[in-house]
Design a protein around this motif. Sequence first.
Motif, PDB file in Angstrom:
ATOM      1  N   VAL A 235       3.720   6.047  -2.087  1.00  0.00           N
ATOM      2  CA  VAL A 235       4.953   5.415  -1.583  1.00  0.00           C
ATOM      3  C   VAL A 235       5.364   4.273  -2.499  1.00  0.00           C
ATOM      4  O   VAL A 235       6.545   4.093  -2.809  1.00  0.00           O
ATOM      5  N   TYR A 236       4.365   3.526  -2.999  1.00  0.00           N
ATOM      6  CA  TYR A 236       4.654   2.456  -3.965  1.00  0.00           C
ATOM      7  C   TYR A 236       5.428   3.044  -5.144  1.00  0.00           C
ATOM      8  O   TYR A 236       6.435   2.487  -5.609  1.00  0.00           O
ATOM      9  N   ASP A 238       7.222   5.896  -5.311  1.00  0.00           N
ATOM     10  CA  ASP A 238       8.558   6.401  -4.964  1.00  0.00           C
ATOM     11  C   ASP A 238       9.542   5.247  -4.808  1.00  0.00           C
ATOM     12  O   ASP A 238      10.662   5.289  -5.320  1.00  0.00           O
ATOM     13  N   VAL A 239       9.122   4.165  -4.145  1.00  0.00           N
ATOM     14  CA  VAL A 239      10.017   3.018  -3.918  1.00  0.00           C
ATOM     15  C   VAL A 239      10.353   2.340  -5.242  1.00  0.00           C
ATOM     16  O   VAL A 239      11.501   1.960  -5.497  1.00  0.00           O
ATOM     17  N   PRO A 289       6.075   9.848   1.235  1.00  0.00           N
ATOM     18  CA  PRO A 289       6.772   8.940   2.177  1.00  0.00           C
ATOM     19  C   PRO A 289       6.967   9.574   3.559  1.00  0.00           C
ATOM     20  O   PRO A 289       6.957   8.894   4.574  1.00  0.00           O
ATOM     21  N   ILE A 293       7.249   8.085   7.257  1.00  0.00           N
ATOM     22  CA  ILE A 293       8.585   8.014   7.877  1.00  0.00           C
ATOM     23  C   ILE A 293       8.609   8.825   9.171  1.00  0.00           C
ATOM     24  O   ILE A 293       8.322  10.024   9.185  1.00  0.00           O
ATOM     25  N   SER A 300      10.952   2.563   9.064  1.00  0.00           N
ATOM     26  CA  SER A 300      10.669   2.539   7.618  1.00  0.00           C
ATOM     27  C   SER A 300      11.965   2.618   6.808  1.00  0.00           C
ATOM     28  O   SER A 300      12.138   3.522   5.974  1.00  0.00           O
ATOM     29  N   MET A 303      11.476   2.849   2.830  1.00  0.00           N
ATOM     30  CA  MET A 303      10.963   4.137   2.338  1.00  0.00           C
ATOM     31  C   MET A 303      12.041   5.213   2.446  1.00  0.00           C
ATOM     32  O   MET A 303      12.207   6.042   1.552  1.00  0.00           O
ATOM     33  N   GLU A 304      12.814   5.157   3.543  1.00  0.00           N
ATOM     34  CA  GLU A 304      13.885   6.159   3.716  1.00  0.00           C
ATOM     35  C   GLU A 304      14.990   5.958   2.701  1.00  0.00           C
ATOM     36  O   GLU A 304      15.470   6.905   2.084  1.00  0.00           O
ATOM     37  N   ARG A 307      13.870   7.197  -0.729  1.00  0.00           N
ATOM     38  CA  ARG A 307      13.950   8.657  -0.802  1.00  0.00           C
ATOM     39  C   ARG A 307      15.390   9.086  -1.079  1.00  0.00           C
ATOM     40  O   ARG A 307      15.645   9.931  -1.925  1.00  0.00           O
TER      41      ARG A 307
END
Length: 452
Positions: A235-236, A238-239, A289, A293, A300, A303-304, A307
């Motif tokens: 997630v780190y 992707d963000v 994620p 989510i 979240s 995160m959303e 994405r």
Amino acid sequence: MKLYDISRPFEDRVEAFRSGSVPVAVYGLGKMGLPLAAVYADTCHNVIGADVDESVVETINEGRSHVKREPGLSDLVSAVVTDGSLRATSDPQSAAADATVHVVIVPTLVDAQNEPDLSVLQSVARDIASGLEAGDIVILESTVPPRTCADVLEPLLVEASGLDAQEFGLAFCPERTASGRALEDIRGAYQKIVGGIDRESTDLARMIYEEINDAGVIAVSDTTTAEAVKVFEGVYRDVNIALANELGTFADDLDIDVTEAIEAANTLPYCNLHTPGAGVGGHCIPYYPHFMIGQFESSSPLMETARSVNDSMPAFTVDKLLKGLNEQGTTLSDATVVVLGLTYRAGVEEIRHAPSLPIVDRLVDQCASVYVVDPILEDFSAFDGSKPISRDEIYDVDPDAAVLVTAHEEFDGIDWEQFQDQLVVVDGRQALDIDGTDHWVYTIGAGWIEQE
Ligand SMILES: NC(=O)c1ccc[n+]([C@@H]2O[C@H](COP(=O)([O-])OP(=O)(O)OC[C@H]3O[C@@H](n4cnc5c(N)ncnc54)[C@H](O)[C@@H]3O)[C@@H](O)[C@H]2O)c1
Ligand SMILES: CC(=O)N[C@@H]1[C@@H](OP(=O)(O)OP(=O)(O)OC[C@H]2O[C@@H](n3ccc(=O)[nH]c3=O)[C@H](O)[C@@H]2O)O[C@H](CO)[C@@H](O)[C@@H]1O
């Protein structure tokens, strides 16, 4: 020797594992499972790999690797199969009956509604339960939503095996491995994270991975903490890719090369801005994620949003190309476009969630001819409406535009001077060396760069 048996001295159990008297089953012999099974076999010399794909099992039992582009893997598989350390079966239940250590590394994906799909894991767990005995340990390596071991896997194993939870061990030990460097990573590029359902499981998992991983082991409090470590890593990424992508879209407004600013900013130890690009693909980063989510009470939004930012980059890429064609006076319905690179990243033959999929779809809808080039992809059927060609055929199709989506090294050899006309070129990975030509180039992260 049963490993999860605190009545036996720990050293005896370590020695039993090292000596090859503890049978290990590895469930799932794919891109990650086969390298893992081969390293286990090279360590404890007593591994049975289980996979439902008969062709995978047959290939491995012939001493060959079906997983390509993994340095050292073919030789290692040949060696451990030849010396009897590794054998494969298409019957996971037979593997479960023989094994004391059960290592699970099967696919964990999301469904069409982006809900985690643990059906394969649950199927394997039932297979394991059919052969699970007191003193065994189950080790999950597949990436899963946090709380899966505690809330899903352990209850399923108890119910299906008839054992009490205290009679067997359970640990989560995530795969911190990237395709293309699997053996290097498994053997110790990074420390191995382990987290047990109880203290004994943690200690056993630590013992096992200290034999396998040269970088050592980080033991965390429990399975859920270990599951969270793996998902948080993804997630780190992707963000942070989303942040880089959003900053990259400012290149024209600011009239700067944003990637130059990112490189300079990253000279600070606490700044690690990632790289803007044409999108985020693969079987990991776009999916992890969704293991957070909507899965828990907490919301979240970040995160959303990340994405949606990342999934907007393929359209951003096509918009720049179409804008360039319009400005060059080329009507889209007459345009011929070449798409360079289809796999989700260079060197890995995987198109799951690849940015090239929506990019090609949109171009096929709007342009006359779309040609696609990917030197490592064998099956182009997902790119319906486009025509696969080789890299050297791109000159013959006389394109009006080209877009680089995946920076395969083969594209370094393109002679951009060889094209008769001025092309619109979109470089989705800051990969093209196109200076000195008169092409009209948009580089994601750097903006429009008019060639002299
Ligand atoms: N590929 C990576 O870069 C990577 C890196 C880290 C972690 N992971 C995680 O590792 C796990 C496996 O990923 P992968 O890339 O190896 O997947 P893969 O699709 O390459 O391989 C999965 C294998 O499991 C087999 N399989 C499916 N159902 C089975 C069953 N019921 N019993 C036994 N085998 C079964 C398939 O036939 C296939 O050979 C996933 O959870 C993934 O998130 C992947
Ligand atoms: C946390 C982490 O590092 N995990 C790695 C990751 O490996 P991966 O094989 O999924 O590949 P990535 O390199 O993450 O790329 C994914 C997509 O993002 C694009 N991208 C990337 C960086 C960037 O700055 N800008 C981008 O646009 C790129 O083009 C591609 O489409 O997951 C594996 C499984 O968990 C891990 O094992 C492996 O360690």
